[in-house]
Design an enzyme around this catalytic site. Structure first.
Site, PDB file in Angstrom:
ATOM      1  N   LYS A 232      34.317   0.796  29.941  1.00 47.05           N
ATOM      2  CA  LYS A 232      32.981   0.593  30.361  1.00 47.05           C
ATOM      3  C   LYS A 232      32.142   2.088  29.712  1.00 47.05           C
ATOM      4  CE  LYS A 232      33.280  -3.395  33.013  1.00 47.05           C
ATOM      5  NZ  LYS A 232      33.568  -4.008  34.441  1.00 47.05           N
ATOM      6  N   ARG A 266      41.563  -4.188  36.856  1.00 50.78           N
ATOM      7  CA  ARG A 266      41.296  -5.218  35.655  1.00 50.78           C
ATOM      8  C   ARG A 266      41.173  -4.337  34.497  1.00 50.78           C
ATOM      9  NH1 ARG A 266      37.148  -7.165  33.036  1.00 50.78           N
ATOM     10  NH2 ARG A 266      37.014  -9.494  32.472  1.00 50.78           N
TER      11      ARG A 266
HETATM   12  N1  HH2 Z   1      33.886  -6.913  34.119  1.00 58.96           N
HETATM   13  C1  HH2 Z   1      33.782  -7.527  32.963  1.00 58.96           C
HETATM   14  C2  HH2 Z   1      33.716  -8.932  33.239  1.00 58.96           C
HETATM   15  N2  HH2 Z   1      33.949  -9.662  34.375  1.00 58.96           N
HETATM   16  N3  HH2 Z   1      34.862  -9.306  36.467  1.00 58.96           N
HETATM   17  C3  HH2 Z   1      35.242  -8.465  37.708  1.00 58.96           C
HETATM   18  N4  HH2 Z   1      35.515  -8.937  38.563  1.00 58.96           N
HETATM   19  N5  HH2 Z   1      35.089  -7.120  37.334  1.00 58.96           N
HETATM   20  C4  HH2 Z   1      34.634  -6.571  36.499  1.00 58.96           C
HETATM   21  O1  HH2 Z   1      34.528  -5.298  36.467  1.00 58.96           O
HETATM   22  C5  HH2 Z   1      34.365  -7.445  35.450  1.00 58.96           C
HETATM   23  C6  HH2 Z   1      34.641  -8.645  35.336  1.00 58.96           C
HETATM   24  C7  HH2 Z   1      33.138  -7.000  31.751  1.00 58.96           C
HETATM   25  O2  HH2 Z   1      33.996  -6.674  31.078  1.00 58.96           O
HETATM   26  P1  HH2 Z   1      34.519  -7.723  29.715  1.00 58.96           P
HETATM   27  O3  HH2 Z   1      35.389  -8.788  30.420  1.00 58.96           O
HETATM   28  O4  HH2 Z   1      35.490  -6.829  28.920  1.00 58.96           O
HETATM   29  O5  HH2 Z   1      33.167  -7.935  29.095  1.00 58.96           O
HETATM   30  P2  HH2 Z   1      32.301  -8.973  28.818  1.00 58.96           P
HETATM   31  O6  HH2 Z   1      31.809  -9.474  30.214  1.00 58.96           O
HETATM   32  O7  HH2 Z   1      31.260  -8.866  27.789  1.00 58.96           O
HETATM   33  O8  HH2 Z   1      33.313 -10.338  28.242  1.00 58.96           O
END
Ligand code: HH2
Length: 287
Positions: A232, A266
């Site tokens: 992040k 995660r």
């Molecule tokens: N971060 C993202 C997405 N989902 N869910 C939880 N519970 N906690 C988090 O910190 C979280 C999440 C963002 O990361 P990523 O899935 O890599 O990105 P994107 O939403 O752009 O797919």
């Protein structure tokens, strides 16, 4: 209304279903949740696993590397804005060739979605955890669904925009209290809730750092805590690097998060994270 909107999943309702997350949490070590984005536009891996065959390869790889849970999403939540909203039919279309096959790999699967209809579809397809980045506050049917299917739900803190003047820990605690009220009113069992401060969501980089530094304050809710700091932007504010070069920062943040009370991490980078957490635990055990 829920029956009409969520009927796709009703056939699979099973109140005596095993509780894989509770079993894993009872192991007493931090759990690792591997991220699988079946999206063309995720901030961290921008389309790398949009192709179903590549997504399934990655799912298998993450399990082999020690992932306890797979978190599968098909709509980017883009914590830094610019997310392209995905219609629910398209979200399910992306998940169809991936999620049921990933379930067969044997690790519990959580569905990362803001839409109760998508969550209902995923539960019917074998997912066993709901991951709601709006903490049950965007669509009330999410809480009703979690209650009806008696599945664990990850309640993540979120805001439309960051406000640097906020006491972020007080804001997160207030948000969780509201989510827990919604959950209780819908009949979600307290022990089926996991709380997540939502690193990078509606927070300045400094507030994301604070949420990890003061994570221990959230233990007062008496619920397991999940932290997702992986790749992040707050990392780059301290030590500039593009998303795919933030592994060191991600690991440092996650080791600190576990030291401060996180039960689930995660991450996109399962092997390195598993190794880091094992070494941190081995050192801690000797203190
Ligand atoms: N971060 C993202 C997405 N989902 N869910 C939880 N519970 N906690 C988090 O910190 C979280 C999440 C963002 O990361 P990523 O899935 O890599 O990105 P994107 O939403 O752009 O797919």
């Amino acid at each position: 209304m829920i029956d009409a909107r969520l009927s796709a999943g009703c056939a699979s309702r099973n109140t005596s279903a095993p509780k894989p997350l509770a079993r894993l949490l009872a192991l007493g070590r931090p759990l690792v949740m591997g991220v699988l984005n079946v999206t063309p536009d995720s901030f961290s891996d921008g389309g790398e696993f949009f192709d179903p065959a590549r997504a399934l390869d990655q799912a298998g790889r993450m399990i082999a590397e020690g992932a306890d849970i797979l978190d599968i999403g098909a709509e980017s939540s883009r914590p830094y804005g610019g997310a392209v909203p995905v219609p629910l039919e398209e979200e399910i279309r992306r998940l169809e060739p991936v999620l049921p096959a990933a379930v067969k790999l044997g690790a519990p699967v959580s569905i990362d979605t803001m839409k109760p209809e998508v969550a209902a579809w995923a539960l019917a397809a074998g997912a066993s955890i709901i991951n709601d980045v709006w903490g049950l506050q965007r669509d009330r049917d999410m809480a009703r669904l979690a209650a009806e299917r008696t599945v664990p739900v990850i309640v993540m803190h979120n805001r439309e925009s960051a406000d640097s003047s906020l006491d972020i820990m007080a804001e997160i605690a207030k948000f969780f209290a509201r989510s827990l009220e919604i959950a209780e009113a819908a009949g979600v069992a307290h022990q089926n809730i996991v709380l997540d401060p939502g690193i990078g969501f509606g927070k300045t980089p400094e507030q994301s750092l604070i949420a990890i530094a003061r994570l221990g304050e959230l233990k007062s809710f008496g619920l397991p805590l999940l932290v997702g700091a992986s790749r992040k932007r707050f990392i780059a504010k301290v030590s500039p690097a593009p998303p795919d070069q933030r592994l060191g920062g991600s690991i440092a943040a996650h080791v600190m998060a576990v030291a401060n009370g996180a039960s689930i991490i995660r991450t996109h980078d399962v092997a390195d994270t598993v190794q880091a957490l094992r070494i941190a635990a081995a050192i801690r055990d000797l203190q």
